[in-house]
Design an enzyme around this catalytic site. Structure first.
Site, mmCIF file in Angstrom:
data_model
loop_
_atom_site.group_PDB
_atom_site.id
_atom_site.type_symbol
_atom_site.label_atom_id
_atom_site.label_comp_id
_atom_site.label_asym_id
_atom_site.label_seq_id
_atom_site.Cartn_x
_atom_site.Cartn_y
_atom_site.Cartn_z
ATOM 1 N N LYS A 134 -5.348 1.539 8.921
ATOM 2 C CA LYS A 134 -6.531 0.925 9.514
ATOM 3 C C LYS A 134 -6.375 -0.580 9.492
ATOM 4 O O LYS A 134 -5.690 -1.054 8.585
ATOM 5 C CB LYS A 134 -7.809 1.319 8.803
ATOM 6 C CG LYS A 134 -7.768 1.428 7.275
ATOM 7 C CD LYS A 134 -7.268 0.311 6.408
ATOM 8 C CE LYS A 134 -7.979 -1.002 6.451
ATOM 9 N NZ LYS A 134 -7.447 -1.989 5.486
ATOM 10 N N ARG A 145 -3.530 -10.819 4.850
ATOM 11 C CA ARG A 145 -4.978 -10.878 5.089
ATOM 12 C C ARG A 145 -5.463 -12.293 5.382
ATOM 13 O O ARG A 145 -6.556 -12.481 5.910
ATOM 14 C CB ARG A 145 -5.725 -10.328 3.867
ATOM 15 C CG ARG A 145 -5.564 -8.837 3.728
ATOM 16 C CD ARG A 145 -5.829 -8.345 2.329
ATOM 17 N NE ARG A 145 -5.468 -6.939 2.217
ATOM 18 C CZ ARG A 145 -4.211 -6.488 2.154
ATOM 19 N NH1 ARG A 145 -3.186 -7.330 2.176
ATOM 20 N NH2 ARG A 145 -3.970 -5.203 2.075
ATOM 21 N N SER A 202 12.985 -0.901 6.262
ATOM 22 C CA SER A 202 12.492 -2.260 6.064
ATOM 23 C C SER A 202 13.241 -3.166 7.024
ATOM 24 O O SER A 202 14.302 -2.790 7.539
ATOM 25 C CB SER A 202 12.755 -2.693 4.619
ATOM 26 O OG SER A 202 12.500 -4.067 4.454
ATOM 27 N N ILE A 230 0.832 -1.210 0.000
ATOM 28 C CA ILE A 230 0.000 0.000 0.000
ATOM 29 C C ILE A 230 0.868 1.263 0.000
ATOM 30 O O ILE A 230 0.529 2.260 -0.641
ATOM 31 C CB ILE A 230 -0.997 -0.003 1.188
ATOM 32 C CG1 ILE A 230 -1.854 1.261 1.202
ATOM 33 C CG2 ILE A 230 -0.289 -0.152 2.530
ATOM 34 C CD1 ILE A 230 -2.777 1.400 0.041
HETATM 35 N N1 LIG Z 1 -5.853 2.489 3.316
HETATM 36 C C1 LIG Z 1 -5.801 1.628 2.326
HETATM 37 O O1 LIG Z 1 -6.261 1.887 1.221
HETATM 38 C C2 LIG Z 1 -5.116 0.313 2.544
HETATM 39 C C3 LIG Z 1 -4.961 -0.548 1.467
HETATM 40 C C4 LIG Z 1 -4.242 -1.725 1.657
HETATM 41 C C5 LIG Z 1 -3.749 -2.036 2.908
HETATM 42 N N2 LIG Z 1 -3.957 -1.191 3.945
HETATM 43 C C6 LIG Z 1 -3.400 -1.513 5.276
HETATM 44 O O2 LIG Z 1 -1.999 -1.398 5.176
HETATM 45 C C7 LIG Z 1 -1.360 -2.419 5.925
HETATM 46 C C8 LIG Z 1 -0.408 -3.176 5.032
HETATM 47 O O3 LIG Z 1 -1.100 -3.799 3.983
HETATM 48 P P1 LIG Z 1 -0.298 -4.321 2.681
HETATM 49 O O4 LIG Z 1 -1.196 -5.158 1.895
HETATM 50 O O5 LIG Z 1 0.367 -3.176 2.019
HETATM 51 O O6 LIG Z 1 0.772 -5.261 3.391
HETATM 52 P P2 LIG Z 1 2.111 -5.961 2.829
HETATM 53 O O7 LIG Z 1 2.347 -5.589 1.410
HETATM 54 O O8 LIG Z 1 2.042 -7.392 3.194
HETATM 55 O O9 LIG Z 1 3.238 -5.233 3.676
HETATM 56 C C9 LIG Z 1 3.396 -5.350 5.039
HETATM 57 C C10 LIG Z 1 4.866 -5.049 5.332
HETATM 58 O O10 LIG Z 1 5.081 -5.147 6.729
HETATM 59 C C11 LIG Z 1 6.405 -5.582 6.967
HETATM 60 N N3 LIG Z 1 6.316 -6.654 7.970
HETATM 61 C C12 LIG Z 1 6.820 -6.603 9.219
HETATM 62 N N4 LIG Z 1 6.545 -7.703 9.910
HETATM 63 C C13 LIG Z 1 5.840 -8.509 9.071
HETATM 64 C C14 LIG Z 1 5.281 -9.799 9.220
HETATM 65 N N5 LIG Z 1 5.350 -10.496 10.360
HETATM 66 N N6 LIG Z 1 4.635 -10.335 8.164
HETATM 67 C C15 LIG Z 1 4.519 -9.642 7.014
HETATM 68 N N7 LIG Z 1 5.034 -8.413 6.825
HETATM 69 C C16 LIG Z 1 5.696 -7.836 7.847
HETATM 70 C C17 LIG Z 1 6.995 -6.013 5.646
HETATM 71 O O11 LIG Z 1 7.864 -4.962 5.220
HETATM 72 P P3 LIG Z 1 9.457 -5.023 5.351
HETATM 73 O O12 LIG Z 1 9.850 -6.414 4.990
HETATM 74 O O13 LIG Z 1 9.900 -4.007 4.394
HETATM 75 O O14 LIG Z 1 9.806 -4.676 6.761
HETATM 76 C C18 LIG Z 1 5.815 -6.044 4.690
HETATM 77 O O15 LIG Z 1 6.169 -5.637 3.406
HETATM 78 C C19 LIG Z 1 -2.482 -3.226 6.560
HETATM 79 O O16 LIG Z 1 -2.710 -2.759 7.857
HETATM 80 C C20 LIG Z 1 -3.694 -2.918 5.710
HETATM 81 O O17 LIG Z 1 -4.908 -2.965 6.455
HETATM 82 C C21 LIG Z 1 -4.620 -0.014 3.778
#
Ligand SMILES: NC(=O)c1ccc[n+]([C@@H]2O[C@H](COP(=O)([O-])OP(=O)(O)OC[C@H]3O[C@@H](n4cnc5c(N)ncnc54)[C@H](OP(=O)(O)O)[C@@H]3O)[C@@H](O)[C@H]2O)c1
Length: 333
Positions: A97, A165, A36, A14
Site C-alpha cells: 500500500k 517517507r 535487489s 518491511i
Molecule cells: N504493510 C505494512 O505494514 C507496511 C509497513 C511498512 C512499509 N510498507 C510499505 O512498504 C514499502 C516499503 O517500505 P520500507 O519502509 O520497507 O522501505 P525501504 O526499507 O526503504 O525499502 C525500499 C526498497 O526499495 C528498493 N528501492 C528501489 N528503488 C529505490 C529508490 N529509488 N529509493 C529507495 N529504495 C529503492 C531498495 O531495495 P534494493 O536496494 O534491495 O533494491 C529499498 O530497500 C512502502 O510502499 C511502504 O508503504 C508497508
C-alpha cells in the site's frame, strides 16, 4: 494445496523484518527468491533469512520460471511500474500500500491484470486480521446500533531525511504511508464509499511531505475522521461509534504477531472503560494470513475479496484528500 513460489522485490525493511518471515511461516507461501538492485544485498538477506535464490536485478528474478508470484514493497512511486513489469512476465503480484500514487494510475494495473490474466492486489494486511473481521461483523449485526462515526488516529515520529517517507518525489508523506489505513478501514466498516472529503494538510517546510493531516470523510450513513502524522509520538487507535454502542480497536494497524489482540465493545457508555468488554483474539500474524489468502486465490482461481477495483476506490478518496488539502474546500470523491 501446493504452496506458491514467491519472489521478493527488493530488500525493503518491511519485507526483511515482517513480511518474509511471516510468509515463511505460511501454509501456502514458499519464499523462493529475493532480488535487489545490489546482488550483495540480496545475497546477504537471502543468507540471513534462508531464502534459496538471490538476484542482483529485479528483472532477472522476474525472468525466473520458478517464481509464480512476487511481493512488491518498493517505494510508492515504483509500485505501479514494477507491478506491471512483473505481470507482463506472467507473475501474480501482491503490492504494498498505497498500490499507486493516484486512482488513475491504479486503473492501468486493472488493464494489465485483465490482459495478462495474473492476479494483482494491494497488501492491506489489516483487513485479514480477525479483530477487523469481528469489528465489521459486530457492526453488521447491529451490536452498536447504527454505525454513525469512526475516529482514527495513526502517528509515528520519523524525521530521517534519507527515509523514503520523507522524499516527496518518490511518494513520501503521511497520507500515503499511514493515512491510507483509516481510509481503507472506514470504507471496510461502512461498506460503501464516502461522497466527499475535507482535509487540513500541513507539510514539512524542508522535505515538503505531508507531516500532519486531519480529515473528514462524509459517508452516506455517517462520518469518519482521522488524524495522521509522521512527526508525532507513535500512537494508533480507532473508535467505532454507533447509536447504541462503541467498539474500540486498541492496536488497529500494527497488531503484534506475538501477543493476543483485543477490541473493546461497550453497549452501555459508562465513563472511562467501566462498561467496555474486551474480546480477545489468539496470537496470529496478519501478514501470514495475507500471503495465504493471496496464494489460495492463485490456486483456486476464486474471485479476489479485495480486487483492484477496491484499490481504485481507496485511491479516489486519497486523491480527493490531496485536492482538498490544496483547495481548502470539500472535494467530491
Ligand atoms: N504493510 C505494512 O505494514 C507496511 C509497513 C511498512 C512499509 N510498507 C510499505 O512498504 C514499502 C516499503 O517500505 P520500507 O519502509 O520497507 O522501505 P525501504 O526499507 O526503504 O525499502 C525500499 C526498497 O526499495 C528498493 N528501492 C528501489 N528503488 C529505490 C529508490 N529509488 N529509493 C529507495 N529504495 C529503492 C531498495 O531495495 P534494493 O536496494 O534491495 O533494491 C529499498 O530497500 C512502502 O510502499 C511502504 O508503504 C508497508
Amino acid at each position: 494445496m501446493q504452496p506458491v513460489a514467491w519472489g521478493i522485490v527488493s530488500t525493503a525493511k518491511i519485507g526483511r523484518e515482517k513480511v518474509i518471515p511471516a510468509m515463511q511461516a505460511g501454509r501456502l507461501t514458499r519464499v523462493a527468491a529475493i532480488a535487489s538492485r545490489d546482488l550483495a544485498s540480496a545475497r546477504a538477506v537471502a543468507a540471513k533469512l534462508g531464502i534459496p535464490k538471490a538476484f542482483g536485478t529485479y528483472e532477472e528474478m522476474l525472468a525466473d520460471p520458478e517464481i509464480e508470484a512476487v511481493y512488491n514493497p518498493l517505494p510508492n512511486h515504483l509500485h505501479v511500474p514494477i507491478s506491471i513489469e512483473a505481470a507482463e512476465a506472467g507473475k501474480h503480484v501482491l503490492c504494498e500500500k498505497p498500490i499507486a500514487l493516484t486512482a488513475e494510475e491504479t486503473k492501468s494495473l486493472i488493464a494489465v491484470r485483465d490482459r495478462t490474466g495474473v492476479r494483482i492486489q494491494e497488501a492491506f494486511m489489516v483487513r485479514h486480521h480477525p479483530q477487523w473481521r469481528r469489528a465489521r461483523e459486530l457492526v453488521r449485526e447491529g451490536r452498536i446500533g447504527r454505525l454513525r462515526a469512526i475516529q482514527a488516529f495513526f502517528s509515528y515520529n520519523n524525521p530521517d531525511p534519507a527515509n523514503i517517507r520523507n522524499k516527496a518525489d518518490i511518494g513520501g508523506g503521511g497520507i500515503y504511508d499511514i493515512g491510507c489505513y483509516p481510509v481503507v478501514t472506514a470504507r471496510f466498516l461502512f461498506g460503501v464509499e464516502p461522497t466527499r472529503v475535507v482535509a487540513l494538510i500541513e507539510r514539512d517546510p524542508v522535505t515538503r511531505i505531508d507531516r500532519l493531516t486531519s480529515a473528514i470523510l462524509d459517508f452516506p450513513e455517517g462520518q469518519a475522521t482521522f488524524t495522521c502524522s509522521t512527526q508525532l509520538i507513535p500512537y494508533q487507535r480507532v473508535q467505532i461509534l454507533g447509536t447504541a454502542g462503541r467498539i474500540e480497536v486498541r492496536i488497529p494497524f500494527n497488531a503484534p504477531p506475538t501477543e493476543p489482540c483485543r477490541i473493546y465493545v461497550d453497549a452501555e457508555g459508562a465513563l472511562g472503560d467501566a462498561s467496555a468488554n474486551p474480546e480477545e483474539f489468539p496470537v496470529i500474524n496478519q501478514y501470514t494470513l495475507q500471503g495465504d489468502a493471496f496464494s489460495e486465490g492463485i490456486r483456486t482461481g476464486a474471485p479476489a475479496e479485495f480486487p483492484l477495483e477496491d484499490s481504485v476506490k481507496n485511491m479516489r478518496v486519497i486523491d480527493a484528500l490531496f485536492r482538498s488539502g490544496k483547495s481548502a474546500r470539500w472535494e467530491a470523491v
